[in-house]
Design a protein around this motif. Structure first.
Motif, PDB file in Angstrom:
ATOM      1  N   MET A  88      -4.485  28.775  19.307  1.00  0.00           N
ATOM      2  CA  MET A  88      -4.939  30.164  19.170  1.00  0.00           C
ATOM      3  C   MET A  88      -5.865  30.242  17.957  1.00  0.00           C
ATOM      4  SD  MET A  88      -3.527  31.624  21.735  1.00  0.00           S
ATOM      5  CE  MET A  88      -4.071  33.275  21.380  1.00  0.00           C
TER       6      MET A  88
ATOM      7  N   ALA B 279      -1.927  37.151  19.254  1.00  0.00           N
ATOM      8  CA  ALA B 279      -2.051  35.694  19.148  1.00  0.00           C
ATOM      9  C   ALA B 279      -0.759  35.078  18.621  1.00  0.00           C
ATOM     10  CB  ALA B 279      -3.227  35.323  18.252  1.00  0.00           C
TER      11      ALA B 279
ATOM     12  N   GLU C 164      -8.063  29.036  22.500  1.00  0.00           N
ATOM     13  CA  GLU C 164      -8.158  30.378  23.059  1.00  0.00           C
ATOM     14  C   GLU C 164      -8.488  31.290  21.902  1.00  0.00           C
ATOM     15  OE1 GLU C 164      -5.458  33.782  25.293  1.00  0.00           O
ATOM     16  OE2 GLU C 164      -4.741  31.716  25.232  1.00  0.00           O
ATOM     17  N   GLU C 165      -9.590  31.992  22.004  1.00  0.00           N
ATOM     18  CA  GLU C 165     -10.032  32.873  20.924  1.00  0.00           C
ATOM     19  C   GLU C 165      -9.617  34.312  21.196  1.00  0.00           C
ATOM     20  OE1 GLU C 165     -14.160  32.532  19.796  1.00  0.00           O
ATOM     21  OE2 GLU C 165     -14.202  30.432  20.370  1.00  0.00           O
ATOM     22  N   LEU C 166      -9.166  34.968  20.136  1.00  0.00           N
ATOM     23  CA  LEU C 166      -8.882  36.400  20.178  1.00  0.00           C
ATOM     24  C   LEU C 166      -9.523  37.037  18.953  1.00  0.00           C
ATOM     25  CD1 LEU C 166      -5.110  36.632  21.243  1.00  0.00           C
ATOM     26  CD2 LEU C 166      -7.115  37.216  22.594  1.00  0.00           C
TER      27      LEU C 166
ATOM     28  N   LYS D  12       1.923  35.183  21.314  1.00  0.00           N
ATOM     29  CA  LYS D  12       1.749  34.149  22.335  1.00  0.00           C
ATOM     30  C   LYS D  12       2.268  32.801  21.847  1.00  0.00           C
ATOM     31  CE  LYS D  12      -1.569  34.056  25.426  1.00  0.00           C
ATOM     32  NZ  LYS D  12      -2.872  34.024  26.118  1.00  0.00           N
TER      33      LYS D  12
ATOM     34  N   TRP E 135      -9.052  22.258  22.591  1.00  0.00           N
ATOM     35  CA  TRP E 135      -9.027  23.325  23.575  1.00  0.00           C
ATOM     36  C   TRP E 135      -8.440  24.531  22.870  1.00  0.00           C
ATOM     37  CZ3 TRP E 135      -6.947  20.939  28.748  1.00  0.00           C
ATOM     38  CH2 TRP E 135      -7.846  19.970  29.193  1.00  0.00           C
TER      39      TRP E 135
ATOM     40  N   ALA F 299       1.119  30.365  24.638  1.00  0.00           N
ATOM     41  CA  ALA F 299      -0.229  29.903  24.281  1.00  0.00           C
ATOM     42  C   ALA F 299      -0.474  28.560  24.959  1.00  0.00           C
ATOM     43  CB  ALA F 299      -0.360  29.779  22.771  1.00  0.00           C
ATOM     44  N   ARG F 300      -1.496  28.498  25.797  1.00  0.00           N
ATOM     45  CA  ARG F 300      -1.815  27.241  26.488  1.00  0.00           C
ATOM     46  C   ARG F 300      -2.568  26.290  25.567  1.00  0.00           C
ATOM     47  NH1 ARG F 300      -4.596  26.974  31.818  1.00  0.00           N
ATOM     48  NH2 ARG F 300      -3.846  24.874  31.591  1.00  0.00           N
ATOM     49  N   PHE F 301      -3.355  26.864  24.657  1.00  0.00           N
ATOM     50  CA  PHE F 301      -4.173  26.065  23.757  1.00  0.00           C
ATOM     51  C   PHE F 301      -3.960  26.551  22.331  1.00  0.00           C
ATOM     52  CE2 PHE F 301      -6.573  26.679  27.799  1.00  0.00           C
ATOM     53  CZ  PHE F 301      -6.406  25.412  28.304  1.00  0.00           C
TER      54      PHE F 301
END
Length: 108
Positions: free
Chosen positions: A102, A89, A79-81, A92, A77, A98-100
């Protein structure tokens, strides 16, 4: 058999996956946490479940991990930035927001 691969560094998150394992399911832990897992023997006995921990670092370990992921359908899982937001990023991750995982990407 429903199995899992724990790459997180949060013992509570790892512990929460145990009841989701299928009969004879296995949880392979490669994430590092100094905290104890919350698991009762009954959680393991009820489904003939197993928990393994594996330290990785060598190329063969990475190859085995990727093979396991491909064979079982495990996907991260993320998260893309965009590259321009690398600082955000890192912030976070540093702040624990950050939930996932990065992932910094470049334009395609």
């Amino acid at each position: 058999m429903l199995s899992g691969l724990a790459t997180v560094t949060d013992a509570d998150a790892m512990s929460a996956t145990i009841d989701g394992l299928g009969r004879r399911g296995e949880l392979v832990i490669v994430g590092v946490s100094p905290d104890r897992l919350a698991v009762s023997p009954l959680q393991l006995l009820n489904g003939d479940r197993r928990i393994y921990a594996h330290s990785s670092g060598a190329a063969v370990d990475t190859q085995d991990t990727l093979r396991f992921a491909a064979q079982t359908g495990v996907r991260a899982w993320i998260e893309e930035l965009p590259l321009e937001q690398t600082g955000a990023a890192v912030a976070k991750m540093t702040n624990g927001r950050a939930r996932f995982r990065m992932v910094v990407t470049t334009g395609r």
